[in-house]
Design an enzyme around this catalytic site. Structure first.
Site, PDB file in Angstrom:
ATOM      1  N   TYR A 155      24.895  17.482  35.788  1.00 14.87           N
ATOM      2  CA  TYR A 155      25.404  18.371  34.745  1.00 14.87           C
ATOM      3  C   TYR A 155      26.888  18.695  34.882  1.00 14.87           C
ATOM      4  CZ  TYR A 155      20.858  18.825  32.629  1.00 14.87           C
ATOM      5  OH  TYR A 155      19.686  18.548  31.970  1.00 14.87           O
TER       6      TYR A 155
ATOM      7  N   GLU B  86      13.830  21.650  33.579  1.00 11.83           N
ATOM      8  CA  GLU B  86      13.458  20.351  34.143  1.00 11.83           C
ATOM      9  C   GLU B  86      12.809  20.490  35.506  1.00 11.83           C
ATOM     10  OE1 GLU B  86      17.264  18.452  33.753  1.00 11.83           O
ATOM     11  OE2 GLU B  86      17.123  18.675  31.561  1.00 11.83           O
TER      12      GLU B  86
END
Length: 393
Positions: A95, A137
């Site tokens: 990310y 997630e």
């Protein structure tokens, strides 16, 4: 923290993102892959070539910008994308890399100076959203790992059987090398990885499971695809050249497309290879409630593309549910041509049923509109978009 000032600044960029979003995301991907080519092991480069991935990312960023002050409304989108990320085994350290080049792309495309308030606001907003995805997630990874037979990441499977299904579709029966198989919700999909050879990148795709839960294997049914001259359906073609005994790598089942209401009547409408998740749902429902009110509609190009015809007819003979077929060309079906409101009105007299449909996006858009015209409510309509998560329009 998303302060009122940050929210206001991000929302103010929504019109620009709606107009310029694809150009920004194209630039983002160019920067990302130039600086981190190893991420090509994860991203679907065929979707990159088609522009689908840029479009999907632009839509998601625009949606986030325009609704950042009502984040609860973004929950379904976040879950869909998080499940897709889980099938790719996206990790938290990905990310910051994505964020860096996304902000650079915004800055470069909009010609913003360093430390511009838009960049500062988006840095905070992106970090907030990234953490939401990381947490979501991790919940998916942990849940799959904690289930009986579960695991985390890609695991080695072998192809135990290959069946020709018609219409350039083959079914592959997959058995785990360690013998451990986690159960799934009918309608979910697998992340399938084929290892790159001769210096090429790994290729990951998502394929719906086409058999019912509770069996000792996963079955995926794959159509050969030819996206372009540069990306001729690498994974589908490699799978179609595979043999029994070959090894592939598989993520645990993920996805948000499954039966939402077990008590309602159900309709399944399949377009082409979109039959795959619906076949799993149909078989699962027949196993659970063999006498329930079911209708299955299958739309294909012609008789030679009638995927899984014999399997469905055997199920119909055994269980007696309503089954209709439509061929675009040729004879041998219940309807010739595209679905019409008149045909659906005849086949679907019960507008209280839940409708599950899957196929090409134009097909699903038409089914959605026709069902609405017939009196079905939006909350009764459930569909799965293959590929990047974009709207039907």
């Amino acid at each position: 923290m998303l302060t009122p000032q940050i929210i206001q600044t991000v929302k103010s960029t929504a019109p620009v993102l709606a107009e310029q979003g694809v150009k920004i995301t194209d630039l983002f991907y160019e920067k990302l892959f130039r600086n981190h080519p190893e991420l090509k092991h994860i991203f679907n480069m065929a979707n990159q070539a088609q522009g689908e991935q840029s479009k999907a990312l632009a839509e998601s960023v625009f949606m986030y910008a325009s609704r950042i002050d009502e984040l609860e409304a973004l929950g379904p989108m976040v879950k869909r994308i998080a499940h897709k990320h889980a099938s790719l085994h996206i990790q938290p350290d990905h990310y910051p890399i994505v964020g860096k080049y996304l902000l650079e792309a915004v800055q470069d495309h909009l010609s913003l100076p360093d430390n511009h308030e838009i960049l500062q606001a988006w840095a905070v907003a992106y970090a907030f959203l990234a953490q939401v995805f990381v947490d979501t997630e991790e919940q998916i990874y942990a849940a799959n790992e904690d289930k009986p037979g579960g695991w985390r990441g890609f695991k080695a499977f072998n192809i135990s059987r290959i069946v020709e299904e018609g219409g350039s579709v083959k079914s592959f029966y997959l058995i785990p090398e360690d013998g451990e198989l986690v159960d799934f919700e009918a309608g979910q999909y697998l992340g399938i990885k084929l290892k790159g050879d001769k210096g090429e990148f790994d290729e990951i795709r998502q394929y719906s499971i086409s058999n019912a839960p509770g069996e000792a294997y996963y079955r995926i049914s794959v159509k050969t695809e030819a996206h372009s001259a540069d990306h001729p359906g690498q994974v589908s073609n490699r799978l179609h050249q595979a043999q029994v005994g070959d090894q592939i790598w598989v993520q645990p089942p993920t996805g948000e497309f499954f039966i939402k209401n077990q008590t309602s009547a159900k309709v399944f409408i399949a377009g082409g290879v979109g039959i795959t998740p619906l076949m799993s749902m149909l078989k699962d429902q027949l196993n659970k409630q063999p006498d329930q009110n079911l209708c299955f509609i299958q739309c294909v190009r012609d008789e030679s593309h009638h995927i899984m015809k014999n399997e469905i007819q055997l199920l119909k003979h055994k269980y007696g549910f309503d089954y209709f077929s439509a061929y675009q060309f040729g004879e041998g079906s219940d309807h010739k041509g595209y679905l019409t409101p008149e045909v659906l009105a005849k086949w679907l007299p019960n507008t209280q049923a839940d409708v599950y449909f899957c196929g090409p996006k134009p097909f699903m858009a038409a089914v959605y509109d026709q069902c609405i015209d017939l009196g079905f409510k939006p909350e009764q309509l459930h569909y799965e978009v293959f590929g990047p998560t974009t709207s039907l329009r």
